[in-house]
Every structure is written in C-alpha cells, then in structure tokens.
Design an enzyme around this catalytic site. Sequence first.
Site, mmCIF file in Angstrom:
data_model
loop_
_atom_site.group_PDB
_atom_site.id
_atom_site.type_symbol
_atom_site.label_atom_id
_atom_site.label_comp_id
_atom_site.label_asym_id
_atom_site.label_seq_id
_atom_site.Cartn_x
_atom_site.Cartn_y
_atom_site.Cartn_z
ATOM 1 N N GLY A 128 0.858 -1.183 0.000
ATOM 2 C CA GLY A 128 0.000 0.000 0.000
ATOM 3 C C GLY A 128 0.894 1.233 0.000
ATOM 4 N N SER A 129 1.194 1.735 1.198
ATOM 5 C CA SER A 129 2.105 2.887 1.284
ATOM 6 C C SER A 129 3.467 2.531 0.705
ATOM 7 C CB SER A 129 2.289 3.299 2.751
ATOM 8 O OG SER A 129 1.060 3.531 3.367
ATOM 9 N N ILE A 154 -9.032 -1.227 -5.633
ATOM 10 C CA ILE A 154 -8.961 -0.391 -6.843
ATOM 11 C C ILE A 154 -10.332 0.215 -7.145
ATOM 12 C CG2 ILE A 154 -8.299 -0.274 -9.273
ATOM 13 C CD1 ILE A 154 -5.997 -0.949 -7.229
ATOM 14 N N THR A 155 -10.382 1.536 -7.095
ATOM 15 C CA THR A 155 -11.621 2.256 -7.398
ATOM 16 C C THR A 155 -11.977 2.069 -8.874
ATOM 17 O OG1 THR A 155 -11.067 3.896 -5.729
ATOM 18 C CG2 THR A 155 -12.747 4.530 -7.337
ATOM 19 N N ARG A 240 -3.949 14.356 -5.922
ATOM 20 C CA ARG A 240 -4.201 14.693 -4.507
ATOM 21 C C ARG A 240 -5.009 15.980 -4.338
ATOM 22 N NH1 ARG A 240 1.557 12.071 -3.340
ATOM 23 N NH2 ARG A 240 0.750 9.987 -2.938
ATOM 24 N N GLN A 274 -23.584 30.991 22.424
ATOM 25 C CA GLN A 274 -22.583 31.343 21.420
ATOM 26 C C GLN A 274 -21.776 30.140 20.975
ATOM 27 O OE1 GLN A 274 -20.075 34.418 22.923
ATOM 28 N NE2 GLN A 274 -21.241 36.010 21.905
ATOM 29 N N GLU A 356 -5.095 7.525 -1.985
ATOM 30 C CA GLU A 356 -4.156 8.396 -2.717
ATOM 31 C C GLU A 356 -2.929 8.744 -1.869
ATOM 32 O OE1 GLU A 356 -5.239 10.625 -5.739
ATOM 33 O OE2 GLU A 356 -6.932 9.325 -6.127
ATOM 34 N N GLY A 357 -2.544 7.808 -0.995
ATOM 35 C CA GLY A 357 -1.424 8.033 -0.072
ATOM 36 C C GLY A 357 -1.968 8.580 1.230
ATOM 37 N N GLN A 360 -0.430 10.337 6.703
ATOM 38 C CA GLN A 360 0.886 10.180 7.350
ATOM 39 C C GLN A 360 1.984 10.219 6.268
ATOM 40 O OE1 GLN A 360 -1.743 7.950 8.107
ATOM 41 N NE2 GLN A 360 -2.187 9.196 9.899
HETATM 42 C C1 LIG Z 1 -11.876 3.347 -0.812
HETATM 43 C C2 LIG Z 1 -10.482 3.169 -1.298
HETATM 44 C C3 LIG Z 1 -10.195 3.354 -2.644
HETATM 45 C C4 LIG Z 1 -8.918 3.131 -3.125
HETATM 46 N N1 LIG Z 1 -8.648 3.289 -4.462
HETATM 47 C C5 LIG Z 1 -7.428 2.950 -4.966
HETATM 48 C C6 LIG Z 1 -7.174 2.993 -6.374
HETATM 49 O O1 LIG Z 1 -8.035 3.373 -7.171
HETATM 50 N N2 LIG Z 1 -5.959 2.590 -6.814
HETATM 51 C C7 LIG Z 1 -4.966 2.165 -5.974
HETATM 52 O O2 LIG Z 1 -3.899 1.804 -6.452
HETATM 53 N N3 LIG Z 1 -5.178 2.133 -4.624
HETATM 54 C C8 LIG Z 1 -6.379 2.513 -4.101
HETATM 55 N N4 LIG Z 1 -6.621 2.467 -2.741
HETATM 56 C C9 LIG Z 1 -5.542 2.022 -1.858
HETATM 57 C C10 LIG Z 1 -4.958 3.146 -1.013
HETATM 58 O O3 LIG Z 1 -4.248 4.040 -1.811
HETATM 59 C C11 LIG Z 1 -4.092 2.488 0.076
HETATM 60 O O4 LIG Z 1 -5.003 1.864 0.952
HETATM 61 C C12 LIG Z 1 -3.260 3.499 0.830
HETATM 62 O O5 LIG Z 1 -2.200 3.924 0.021
HETATM 63 C C13 LIG Z 1 -2.691 2.936 2.134
HETATM 64 O O6 LIG Z 1 -2.154 1.660 1.959
HETATM 65 P P1 LIG Z 1 -2.552 0.480 2.957
HETATM 66 O O7 LIG Z 1 -4.028 0.463 3.056
HETATM 67 O O8 LIG Z 1 -1.873 -0.750 2.486
HETATM 68 O O9 LIG Z 1 -1.998 0.926 4.357
HETATM 69 P P2 LIG Z 1 -0.529 0.620 4.920
HETATM 70 O O10 LIG Z 1 0.494 1.041 3.943
HETATM 71 O O11 LIG Z 1 -0.499 -0.783 5.407
HETATM 72 O O12 LIG Z 1 -0.483 1.607 6.146
HETATM 73 C C14 LIG Z 1 -1.079 1.319 7.416
HETATM 74 C C15 LIG Z 1 -0.826 2.495 8.348
HETATM 75 O O13 LIG Z 1 0.597 2.680 8.512
HETATM 76 C C16 LIG Z 1 0.950 4.014 8.144
HETATM 77 N N5 LIG Z 1 2.264 3.987 7.484
HETATM 78 C C17 LIG Z 1 2.672 3.126 6.525
HETATM 79 N N6 LIG Z 1 3.932 3.398 6.159
HETATM 80 C C18 LIG Z 1 4.322 4.473 6.885
HETATM 81 C C19 LIG Z 1 5.525 5.249 6.958
HETATM 82 N N7 LIG Z 1 6.592 4.974 6.204
HETATM 83 N N8 LIG Z 1 5.581 6.287 7.831
HETATM 84 C C20 LIG Z 1 4.503 6.600 8.609
HETATM 85 N N9 LIG Z 1 3.336 5.886 8.590
HETATM 86 C C21 LIG Z 1 3.248 4.847 7.737
HETATM 87 C C22 LIG Z 1 -0.138 4.462 7.192
HETATM 88 O O14 LIG Z 1 -0.236 5.875 7.165
HETATM 89 C C23 LIG Z 1 -1.357 3.806 7.803
HETATM 90 O O15 LIG Z 1 -1.840 4.586 8.857
HETATM 91 C C24 LIG Z 1 -7.875 2.728 -2.236
HETATM 92 C C25 LIG Z 1 -8.162 2.570 -0.871
HETATM 93 C C26 LIG Z 1 -9.440 2.780 -0.399
HETATM 94 C C27 LIG Z 1 -9.713 2.586 1.070
#
Ligand SMILES: Cc1cc2nc3c(=O)[nH]c(=O)nc-3n(C[C@H](O)[C@H](O)[C@H](O)COP(=O)(O)OP(=O)(O)OC[C@H]3O[C@@H](n4cnc5c(N)ncnc54)[C@H](O)[C@@H]3O)c2cc1C
Length: 386
Positions: A128-129, A154-155, A240, A274, A356-357, A360
């Site tokens: 993800g991230s 994936i949306t 973003r 107020q 979209e990231g 954090q």
């Molecule tokens: C409704 C929805 C629609 C989406 N649509 C798309 C799409 O169209 N295409 C697509 O590719 N993706 C899509 N996503 C995926 C989305 O972009 C990811 O969920 C997001 O990037 C976070 O990844 P993760 O869920 O794996 O969280 P993780 O990466 O597992 O993160 C978990 C937690 O750890 C924190 N974290 C992780 N790494 C770090 C770091 N280095 N420093 C500090 N904090 C950190 C994060 O901020 C989070 O709080 C979608 C997600 C949702 C919920």
Amino acid sequence: MDLESPEQQAVRAAARKFVANNIIPRADEFDKSGEFHEYLLEAAKASKIFTMAIPTEYSGLGYDARTQALVLEEWGYGCAGMGTTLAASILSMEAVLIAGNDEQKRRYFAPMLNTEIGAFGLTEPDAGSDVGAGTTTAAREGDGYRINGAKCWITNGGVASVYVIFALTDVLKGTKGLSAFIVERDRSGFIIGDKEHKLGLRSSNTVYFELKDVHVPVVNLLGHEGDGMKIAMKTLDTARPAIAALAVGLAQRCLDECVEHLHRRFPHKPFPGQTLQFKLADMQIQVDAARQFVRHTMALRDAGMPFARESAISKTLCTDMAMTVSTQAVRLMGSYGYTSELGKFMRDAKVMQIYEGTNQIQRLVISRAVLAPTPKAVPLSSAGAS
Ligand SMILES: Cc1cc2nc3c(=O)[nH]c(=O)nc-3n(C[C@H](O)[C@H](O)[C@H](O)COP(=O)(O)OP(=O)(O)OC[C@H]3O[C@@H](n4cnc5c(N)ncnc54)[C@H](O)[C@@H]3O)c2cc1C
C-alpha cells in the site's frame, strides 16, 4: 475579488445543477445498497463531464486544473462516493497524459468519450504505502508482456473498461524496475474478484482483481521500462488536490446541512448559546481556508510551476479538515446527525485521509520538502488568481 472567471462560474453552475438533479436525490439510496451508481454514467453523457481532463485535441472538454477543481467540489458536495468515481477515472487518464504517446492517448481516451471510465491499479495486498513491496510482474514475451499478480482496493476496478496497471519488468531493481501499462478490461486472464465492503464511499466500486497471464502488446507500455514509479508519483501529485477539492465540497455540504437543521430545530429563538454559533464560524473558517489552498495548488499546476509539495499539503489539509467538520456536524445536529443519511459525510470523509497516499505519508513528503536545503514554497499570491 471574484476569483472565478465567467466561464468557470458557468461550469460551476452547470455542475451544481447536475448534482442537484442527479446526485443528491439518490446518494442515500446508493449508500444504503452499496451498489455502483451505473445510472450516473448515462446521466453524465450529455454533459461530457467525464471528459473534462481530456485535452480538446483529443475531443475532451480540456478544462484546466482550477476548473476541474470546481466540478470536483460540486461532486463532493453531492456524494463523495460518486465523485470518487470521476476522480479515479481522471487519475488513470492523468497517467496516460503524463507518460503516453499520441496513439496511446487516443486509444485510452476513446472509451471515456463514450462515458466509460478508467481505473488506476497500484495497490496490492502487501503493498500500500510501500509501493516497492509490490509483486505483480510483467515478463517480456514475444511482441509484448505477460502480466501476473493481484491488485486490491482499486476504485472503479470492477466497472472500468481500461486500466493503468503497475508491474515489475525487473524484479531485481525494486521500484526502479516498476513499469506502467495500459490494460484493457476484456483481455483474457483479467479476473475481477470481490468487492471491498466499506464503511463509507459505499456506492463507489472498489475491488480486488487478479491478472493471470494477461498478455498486452508492447505498444501498451507507458514510457519506458522502469518509468513506473516516476509515473505513479507524478500522477498522484495531480490527483491529490482533486481529492482535496472533493473534501472541500463534502465539508461545505456538512456545514449547509447543519445550518438548515439548526434553523429548523430552533425556529423561534436564537441558537442556544454562542458555543454553537462559534462552532459554525470555525467550520466555515476551515472550509474557506482549505478551498483557497486547493485553488492555489491548482493555479501552480496551471502555471506549469512545481506543485508536489502543495499537492501533499492540500490533500492533508483538506481531508483532515473534512474529517473535523463532518464530525462536528454530527455533534451539532444531535441524534439527527447520527442518521445514516447525515452520518454518511463523516464515513465518507474518513477514507479521504487514507486513499491516494495516507495523510501520514503526505506528512513524510511535506517534512522532506521542509527540511530540503532550498525551500520551494511559492507565495500564495504569485500563481495567478483565475
Ligand atoms: C476506498 C479506497 C479506494 C482506493 N482506491 C485505490 C485505487 O483506485 N488505486 C490504488 O492503487 N489504490 C487505491 N486504494 C488504496 C490506497 O491508496 C491504500 O489503501 C493506501 O495507500 C494505504 O495503503 P494500505 O491500506 O496498504 O496501508 P498501509 O500502507 O499498510 O499503512 C497502514 C498504516 O501505517 C501508516 N504507514 C505506513 N507506512 C508508513 C511510513 N513509512 N511512515 C509513517 N506511517 C506509515 C499508514 O499511514 C497507515 O496509517 C484505495 C483505498 C481505499 C480505502
């Protein structure tokens, strides 16, 4: 000072009318059913609004970033789920605009001109991230590539006709081995899986899918092998502030719903104390400030100036603001605010801090810019107002 040109005012008015007629009356119904709002694509056809990011030379509306933000704000006002459908389709188009050649652009945009939509496939079950943890591969084979892997969250993933998919062309190089491909939905081996069941954005289609030996021709590679990470990051920079615009619209709606409710609830006397009025003032301060920052970010983009830092700030600022304002709205409306219809805004706002990231990750990006030797801040007034 009027910051919107007459053309932009006309676009906003048309978007507002479209939202009032087609989105607001049905948003609750689709939120409850969790079904994709197929009807909306048909309704949008006449307005060509789904083509607003496509340049006019490719027969789109060719709106600049500031004008697109106005439309996104109105969509966010109506329903963030439905707005996300549009935003995610634009996200995939931006990748093609950034890295595609003329033929690829024509081919990718053709379905959008017919009110079909696109999707952007970066996230994977274990990536993800940390995009570098992705395991989807694209192996060179004959006149093309064979793609294998899985994407999740994936949306538009189950309803798009074309996708931009990221896959490793060199697994040994990590993110430097990531490449971007156009993948058409009807290719053999493209298997749409389960829909994600979400707390909010329920009418937005979010799915898991697998690519099993999906063959794409060489002409579907965007840019060069290894360009994927650069393309993904540049694309997300453009996306973003679009999410930020949706968040501003959502927050403005919360405020308007609150005001309407409070007038109904306390018709013959001033609002009690107020505290309540000050809360409304604080909400409006936050919404207006956020809206201006989106406008500033879009103006930088339209002026061809660097805007990656402002993109991250606008996403964080506006989505955190939408979370605060929507939570406040629930509080101010009492039990009425806790109905699923109005609580929806709070549920929808939450995801904006994640996709979209995450915010954090945006803070990591912003702090890197803050700590960079040469500050890149652009004064708010220097990018032009309209
Ligand atoms: C409704 C929805 C629609 C989406 N649509 C798309 C799409 O169209 N295409 C697509 O590719 N993706 C899509 N996503 C995926 C989305 O972009 C990811 O969920 C997001 O990037 C976070 O990844 P993760 O869920 O794996 O969280 P993780 O990466 O597992 O993160 C978990 C937690 O750890 C924190 N974290 C992780 N790494 C770090 C770091 N280095 N420093 C500090 N904090 C950190 C994060 O901020 C989070 O709080 C979608 C997600 C949702 C919920």
